[in-house]
Design a protein around this motif. Structure first.
Motif, mmCIF file in Angstrom:
data_model
loop_
_atom_site.group_PDB
_atom_site.id
_atom_site.type_symbol
_atom_site.label_atom_id
_atom_site.label_comp_id
_atom_site.label_asym_id
_atom_site.label_seq_id
_atom_site.Cartn_x
_atom_site.Cartn_y
_atom_site.Cartn_z
ATOM 1 N N ALA A 1 -2.575 -4.837 5.980
ATOM 2 C CA ALA A 1 -3.423 -4.092 5.355
ATOM 3 C C ALA A 1 -2.656 -2.728 4.513
ATOM 4 O O ALA A 1 -3.208 -2.485 3.641
ATOM 5 C CB ALA A 1 -4.640 -3.352 6.332
ATOM 6 N N TRP A 2 -1.952 -2.302 5.245
ATOM 7 C CA TRP A 2 -1.084 -1.104 4.734
ATOM 8 C C TRP A 2 -0.267 -1.826 3.429
ATOM 9 O O TRP A 2 -0.481 -0.991 2.271
ATOM 10 C CB TRP A 2 0.078 -0.610 5.729
ATOM 11 N N ALA A 3 0.292 -2.760 3.621
ATOM 12 C CA ALA A 3 1.058 -3.355 2.501
ATOM 13 C C ALA A 3 0.092 -3.782 1.263
ATOM 14 O O ALA A 3 0.472 -3.390 0.201
ATOM 15 C CB ALA A 3 1.578 -4.738 2.860
ATOM 16 N N ALA A 4 -0.996 -4.321 1.457
ATOM 17 C CA ALA A 4 -1.881 -4.606 0.559
ATOM 18 C C ALA A 4 -2.521 -3.467 -0.171
ATOM 19 O O ALA A 4 -2.269 -3.242 -1.386
ATOM 20 C CB ALA A 4 -3.219 -5.258 1.127
ATOM 21 N N GLU A 5 -2.873 -2.429 0.445
ATOM 22 C CA GLU A 5 -3.172 -1.075 -0.038
ATOM 23 C C GLU A 5 -2.359 -0.403 -0.977
ATOM 24 O O GLU A 5 -2.460 -0.050 -2.140
ATOM 25 C CB GLU A 5 -3.941 -0.014 1.055
ATOM 26 N N SER A 6 -0.956 -0.500 -0.476
ATOM 27 C CA SER A 6 0.247 0.140 -1.104
ATOM 28 C C SER A 6 0.413 -0.714 -2.364
ATOM 29 O O SER A 6 0.892 -0.053 -3.475
ATOM 30 C CB SER A 6 1.276 0.040 -0.296
ATOM 31 N N ALA A 7 0.133 -1.974 -2.310
ATOM 32 C CA ALA A 7 0.667 -2.587 -3.593
ATOM 33 C C ALA A 7 -0.620 -2.468 -4.496
ATOM 34 O O ALA A 7 -0.041 -2.296 -5.838
ATOM 35 C CB ALA A 7 0.606 -4.262 -3.386
ATOM 36 N N PHE A 8 -1.722 -2.288 -4.160
ATOM 37 C CA PHE A 8 -2.799 -1.937 -5.073
ATOM 38 C C PHE A 8 -2.497 -0.514 -5.815
ATOM 39 O O PHE A 8 -2.617 -0.322 -7.129
ATOM 40 C CB PHE A 8 -4.163 -1.596 -4.449
ATOM 41 N N ARG A 9 -2.093 0.498 -4.993
ATOM 42 C CA ARG A 9 -1.694 1.830 -5.441
ATOM 43 C C ARG A 9 -0.408 1.813 -6.023
ATOM 44 O O ARG A 9 -0.469 2.780 -7.325
ATOM 45 C CB ARG A 9 -1.626 2.860 -4.314
ATOM 46 N N ARG A 10 0.409 0.948 -6.033
ATOM 47 C CA ARG A 10 1.663 1.030 -6.913
ATOM 48 C C ARG A 10 1.996 -0.399 -7.322
ATOM 49 O O ARG A 10 2.910 -1.039 -6.519
ATOM 50 C CB ARG A 10 2.822 1.446 -6.224
ATOM 51 N N PRO A 11 1.318 -1.154 -8.261
ATOM 52 C CA PRO A 11 1.684 -2.555 -8.546
ATOM 53 C C PRO A 11 2.835 -2.634 -9.075
ATOM 54 O O PRO A 11 3.452 -3.816 -8.812
ATOM 55 C CB PRO A 11 0.587 -2.719 -9.554
ATOM 56 N N ASP A 12 3.669 -1.797 -9.565
ATOM 57 C CA ASP A 12 5.065 -1.860 -9.902
ATOM 58 C C ASP A 12 5.862 -1.984 -8.671
ATOM 59 O O ASP A 12 7.084 -2.340 -8.914
ATOM 60 C CB ASP A 12 5.563 -0.556 -10.699
ATOM 61 N N ARG A 13 5.553 -1.570 -7.600
ATOM 62 C CA ARG A 13 6.273 -1.722 -6.311
ATOM 63 C C ARG A 13 5.776 -2.979 -5.436
ATOM 64 O O ARG A 13 6.321 -2.909 -4.234
ATOM 65 C CB ARG A 13 6.301 -0.344 -5.437
ATOM 66 N N ALA A 14 5.031 -3.773 -5.736
ATOM 67 C CA ALA A 14 4.107 -4.846 -5.063
ATOM 68 C C ALA A 14 5.476 -5.534 -4.370
ATOM 69 O O ALA A 14 5.418 -6.318 -3.260
ATOM 70 C CB ALA A 14 3.339 -5.653 -5.896
ATOM 71 N N GLU A 15 6.270 -6.107 -5.066
ATOM 72 C CA GLU A 15 7.672 -6.964 -4.756
ATOM 73 C C GLU A 15 8.200 -6.164 -3.393
ATOM 74 O O GLU A 15 8.550 -6.791 -2.436
ATOM 75 C CB GLU A 15 8.343 -7.128 -5.690
ATOM 76 N N ASN A 16 8.376 -4.983 -3.670
ATOM 77 C CA ASN A 16 9.056 -4.173 -2.421
ATOM 78 C C ASN A 16 8.266 -4.067 -1.330
ATOM 79 O O ASN A 16 8.656 -4.291 -0.183
ATOM 80 C CB ASN A 16 9.125 -2.526 -2.853
ATOM 81 N N TYR A 17 7.046 -3.725 -1.497
ATOM 82 C CA TYR A 17 5.930 -3.824 -0.276
ATOM 83 C C TYR A 17 5.857 -5.241 0.317
ATOM 84 O O TYR A 17 5.815 -5.293 1.395
ATOM 85 C CB TYR A 17 4.519 -3.307 -0.541
ATOM 86 N N GLY A 18 5.823 -6.212 -0.498
ATOM 87 C CA GLY A 18 6.109 -7.668 -0.063
ATOM 88 C C GLY A 18 7.271 -7.773 1.104
ATOM 89 O O GLY A 18 7.062 -8.355 2.150
ATOM 90 N N ARG A 19 8.268 -7.279 0.495
ATOM 91 C CA ARG A 19 9.499 -7.629 1.414
ATOM 92 C C ARG A 19 9.470 -6.714 2.604
ATOM 93 O O ARG A 19 9.888 -7.238 3.644
ATOM 94 C CB ARG A 19 10.984 -7.125 0.372
ATOM 95 N N LEU A 20 8.974 -5.653 2.615
ATOM 96 C CA LEU A 20 8.710 -4.639 3.646
ATOM 97 C C LEU A 20 7.956 -5.277 4.705
ATOM 98 O O LEU A 20 7.961 -5.500 5.903
ATOM 99 C CB LEU A 20 8.160 -3.209 3.276
ATOM 100 N N LEU A 21 6.682 -5.784 4.161
ATOM 101 C CA LEU A 21 5.888 -6.481 5.141
ATOM 102 C C LEU A 21 6.487 -7.920 5.812
ATOM 103 O O LEU A 21 6.225 -7.956 7.010
ATOM 104 C CB LEU A 21 4.536 -7.021 4.384
ATOM 105 N N GLN A 22 7.142 -8.580 5.038
ATOM 106 C CA GLN A 22 7.718 -9.745 5.616
ATOM 107 C C GLN A 22 8.901 -9.300 6.658
ATOM 108 O O GLN A 22 9.015 -10.043 7.682
ATOM 109 C CB GLN A 22 8.507 -10.586 4.662
ATOM 110 N N ARG A 23 9.562 -8.320 6.570
ATOM 111 C CA ARG A 23 10.540 -7.618 7.459
ATOM 112 C C ARG A 23 9.741 -7.087 8.506
ATOM 113 O O ARG A 23 10.141 -7.547 10.113
ATOM 114 C CB ARG A 23 11.410 -6.505 6.791
#
Length: 443
Positions: free
Chosen positions: A335-357
């Motif tokens: 849920a944190w990663a999804a909301e973070s990606a919504f707020r900063r779409p330009d960093r969605a790839e980074n949040y995806g990698r953080l979530l995977q980790r």
């Protein structure tokens, strides 16, 4: 309740699955004002195994605001755990570690229904009897294909969203679609089977057995015993007992369900102490179920616009009642990663990698705890050690004690030492008298 309204054509988040992981993620995102659609293939309440919770789960209930509803459901408090592993009896209570809120034995049909209805009350739109068939990720906004069995919306359809959360449990929809589902080496041939009994006796934290007249007066423990081909659980609920076996499938691979039930009953009644506890119990005919493909994980649990949480991302081994804890944790970080990606779409790839980790880190911790694996099969020891360093000391201490019940704990203890935690305090698996080795059980 079945939502017979029209399924929308688009939303912010599609959650696939209404179990603890899906409900928790849907609740958190709906509370933050996002449009969440949750698809659940069954109609709740529905039967589900996994009735033992550890006290850690309360922090997630507080976070989502469902605590009062869980308390009102009046589930059975449990005092701790007792295990018989290769003849060694190991006992610990949660109060010894300073927990002042009880662990629970829950009827999962009721527990899961409370969580799902809470998600609805917080703004998530829930559609039951809707199965997800696949997700098209060719567009930055995924398109989810589904089939509805509801009256009024029966048939196939599609919904576009900004983020997909796979909480489909053992169905592991995305892992199968990505072909990223991997069975754990050494546990490929294991299978879980379980059934329910009424009457009988259960064990309290003092190591004595109690009859049904003591339910609600003397708290049970989760009782675990090893056997010749795996291990078994005994979980006392308010009006029945959950009995489960973890076994090697080579013993049952040629059996049909009619043959498996007699095998199940004869096996559990011959496990040390189970025989006495079930002597006056009555088996609920037809209640036996089983789960193959026992331990697995996904090599692709997250991305910029999706996350696989709970059992949809990995399933380890329920020996330490860690499943719902893992579900709530993975739902929270997703849920944190999804909301973070919504707020900063330009960093969605980074949040995806953080979530995977984070998902792989928690999976590695659970694997190391339950199966004793140090590395391989998706486990990164360095990630596990980092998590140990950041965990509340009381949680790690209890996990270290719990891990000592079996012959699988050596590598888990080694990682704790590398993390520089409890190195001096930990001696022969018994910390400061917070756990005991018993000579016998009074059953």
């Amino acid at each position: 309740m079945v939502n017979n309204g029209n399924i929308p054509k688009s939303c912010d988040v599609v959650v696939m699955g209404g179990g603890p992981a899906g409900s928790h993620a849907a609740t958190l995102l709906a509370q933050r004002g996002y449009e969440v659609v949750l698809f659940e293939k069954a109609r709740f309440p529905r039967p589900m195994v996994g009735e033992s919770l550890i006290p850690h789960f309360w922090k997630f209930m507080d976070h989502s605001g469902v605590t009062s509803k869980i308390e009102a459901a009046d589930f059975l408090a449990k005092a701790g755990g007792i295990t018989v592993w290769n003849g060694r009896i190991h006992q610990f209570s949660f109060s010894a570690f300073g927990y002042d809120r009880p662990a629970l034995h829950v009827e999962r049909d009721v527990f899961d229904d409370v969580l799902l209805r809470h998600a609805e009350s917080e703004g998530a739109t829930v559609f039951e009897e809707v199965s997800v068939k696949g997700v098209d990720f060719s567009d930055p906004k995924p398109i989810v294909s589904y089939h509805s069995m509801q009256d009024g919306t029966r048939g196939a359809g599609k919904i576009q969203c900004r983020y997909v959360i796979d909480a489909s449990g053992n169905s592991s929809i995305l892992a199968k679609q990505f072909k990223s589902r991997r069975l754990v080496e050494g546990h490929r041939t294991f299978l879980g089977m379980w059934g329910y009994f009424t009457g009988g006796k259960y064990i309290g934290v003092d190591g004595s057995s109690y009859g049904t007249e003591s339910i609600g007066k003397v708290a049970p423990v989760t009782f675990i015993s090893s056997h010749d081909d795996g291990w078994a659980w005994h979980i006392q609920l308010k009006d029945k007992i959950s009995i489960g076996l973890i076994i090697n499938t080579s013993n049952v691979k040629r059996m049909g369900k009619k043959e498996m039930e007699p095998y199940f009953l004869s096996t559990v009644r011959n496990i040390p102490y189970f025989k006495e506890l079930l002597e006056d119990a009555t088996y609920q005919e037809g209640s036996m179920a089983f789960r193959p493909d026992y331990s697995f994980y996904s090599t692709k649990p997250a991305g910029p616009n999706f996350g696989c949480i709970g059992d949809a991302g990995a399933f380890v081994d329920p020996i330490f009642s860690h499943g719902c804890q893992a579900a709530f944790y993975s739902a929270s970080v997703c849920a944190w990663a999804a909301e973070s990606a919504f707020r900063r779409p330009d960093r969605a790839e980074n949040y995806g990698r953080l979530l995977q980790r984070r998902l792989q880190q928690h999976y590695g911790f659970s694997r190391s705890l339950a199966l004793g694996d140090y590395g391989g099969d998706g486990v990164d020891p360095d990630l596990v050690i980092d998590l140990m360093k950041s965990m509340p000391l009381v949680e790690l201490e209890m996990m270290l004690v719990a891990s000592d019940i079996s012959n699988r704990s050596t590598n888990f203890h080694e990682m704790a030492k590398q993390a520089g935690i409890l190195e001096e305090d930990f001696a022969d698996g018994i910390m400061s008298g917070k756990a005991r080795v018993l000579d016998t059980l009074n059953v």
